[in-house]
Design a protein around this motif. Structure first.
Motif, PDB file in Angstrom:
ATOM      1  N   LEU A  39       7.528   1.189  -6.893  1.00 53.37           N
ATOM      2  CA  LEU A  39       6.845   1.131  -5.590  1.00 53.37           C
ATOM      3  C   LEU A  39       5.923   2.332  -5.401  1.00 53.37           C
ATOM      4  O   LEU A  39       4.795   2.182  -4.918  1.00 53.37           O
ATOM      5  N   ALA A  40       6.393   3.504  -5.791  1.00 56.69           N
ATOM      6  CA  ALA A  40       5.567   4.714  -5.670  1.00 56.69           C
ATOM      7  C   ALA A  40       4.334   4.605  -6.572  1.00 56.69           C
ATOM      8  O   ALA A  40       3.232   5.000  -6.180  1.00 56.69           O
ATOM      9  N   LYS A  64       1.809   2.191  -4.928  1.00 57.20           N
ATOM     10  CA  LYS A  64       1.111   2.857  -3.808  1.00 57.20           C
ATOM     11  C   LYS A  64       0.065   3.838  -4.332  1.00 57.20           C
ATOM     12  O   LYS A  64      -1.046   3.907  -3.813  1.00 57.20           O
ATOM     13  N   ALA A  65       0.431   4.610  -5.376  1.00 60.25           N
ATOM     14  CA  ALA A  65      -0.502   5.591  -5.950  1.00 60.25           C
ATOM     15  C   ALA A  65      -1.709   4.880  -6.570  1.00 60.25           C
ATOM     16  O   ALA A  65      -2.848   5.334  -6.419  1.00 60.25           O
ATOM     17  N   ARG A  76      -2.888   1.837  -5.771  1.00 65.87           N
ATOM     18  CA  ARG A  76      -3.685   1.210  -4.709  1.00 65.87           C
ATOM     19  C   ARG A  76      -4.547   2.241  -3.970  1.00 65.87           C
ATOM     20  O   ARG A  76      -5.555   1.885  -3.365  1.00 65.87           O
ATOM     21  N   ALA A  77      -4.146   3.499  -4.023  1.00 64.01           N
ATOM     22  CA  ALA A  77      -4.929   4.565  -3.377  1.00 64.01           C
ATOM     23  C   ALA A  77      -6.170   4.922  -4.187  1.00 64.01           C
ATOM     24  O   ALA A  77      -7.076   5.585  -3.684  1.00 64.01           O
ATOM     25  N   GLU A  87      -7.937  -0.917  -6.350  1.00 64.28           N
ATOM     26  CA  GLU A  87      -7.745  -1.584  -5.057  1.00 64.28           C
ATOM     27  C   GLU A  87      -7.470  -3.070  -5.219  1.00 64.28           C
ATOM     28  O   GLU A  87      -6.696  -3.650  -4.460  1.00 64.28           O
ATOM     29  N   GLN A 108       9.022  -4.882   0.344  1.00 60.04           N
ATOM     30  CA  GLN A 108       8.508  -3.528   0.108  1.00 60.04           C
ATOM     31  C   GLN A 108       7.443  -3.557  -0.983  1.00 60.04           C
ATOM     32  O   GLN A 108       6.446  -2.850  -0.901  1.00 60.04           O
ATOM     33  N   ALA A 137       3.604  -2.503  -0.543  1.00 62.04           N
ATOM     34  CA  ALA A 137       3.023  -1.449  -1.382  1.00 62.04           C
ATOM     35  C   ALA A 137       1.749  -1.931  -2.074  1.00 62.04           C
ATOM     36  O   ALA A 137       0.927  -1.136  -2.504  1.00 62.04           O
ATOM     37  N   GLY A 138       1.611  -3.258  -2.192  1.00 60.83           N
ATOM     38  CA  GLY A 138       0.417  -3.807  -2.819  1.00 60.83           C
ATOM     39  C   GLY A 138       0.663  -4.594  -4.092  1.00 60.83           C
ATOM     40  O   GLY A 138      -0.272  -4.903  -4.825  1.00 60.83           O
TER      41      GLY A 138
END
Length: 126
Positions: free
Chosen positions: A67-68, A71-72, A74-75, A80, A98, A102-103
């Motif tokens: 998940l982390a 998120k990283a 997708r940032a 994207e 979740q 998170a994407g």
């Protein structure tokens, strides 16, 4: 070997060397190029150094979990819209929610059927 898949780069991130090798073998046999990372940190580093068409990640890994990592990624502007699939033993709806938040593009549960993996990969990367 399918011509469609030639050149499509897939990153597989899993702390299990056996799982990485199995996923890599299945994808390479279908014509994909595969890079492996042993954890989220290495996966993120590889993703910054090179653009991937798809990222497959485990959830439960030491350090940065799936998940982390999502998120990283997708940032980062270049990730994207890149498909990111969770390949994990986690089956709970909460974890899936979740993952979506998170994407994550999709969710595959281990153990997985090799043909199903290929079908999903082909669906998301074309």
């Amino acid at each position: 070997m399918s011509e469609v898949n030639m050149g499509k780069m897939v990153l597989t991130v899993d702390d299990s060397a056996t799982m990485r090798q199995m996923v890599a073998f299945i994808l390479k046999s279908a014509g994909y190029q595969v890079m492996e990372a042993a954890d989220g940190e290495n996966g993120l580093r590889a993703s910054k150094a090179q653009q991937f068409d798809l990222v497959l990640t485990d959830q439960n890994m030491p350090g940065m979990d799936g998940l982390a990592l999502i998120k990283a990624l997708r940032a980062l502007p270049q990730y994207e819209t890149t498909p990111i699939l969770m390949l994990t033993t986690e089956t709970g709806e909460t974890m899936k929610a979740q993952g979506r938040a998170a994407g994550a593009t999709g969710w595959l549960v281990k153990p997985f059927d090799p043909q199903k993996l290929l079908d999903v990969v082909q669906k998301v990367v074309g």
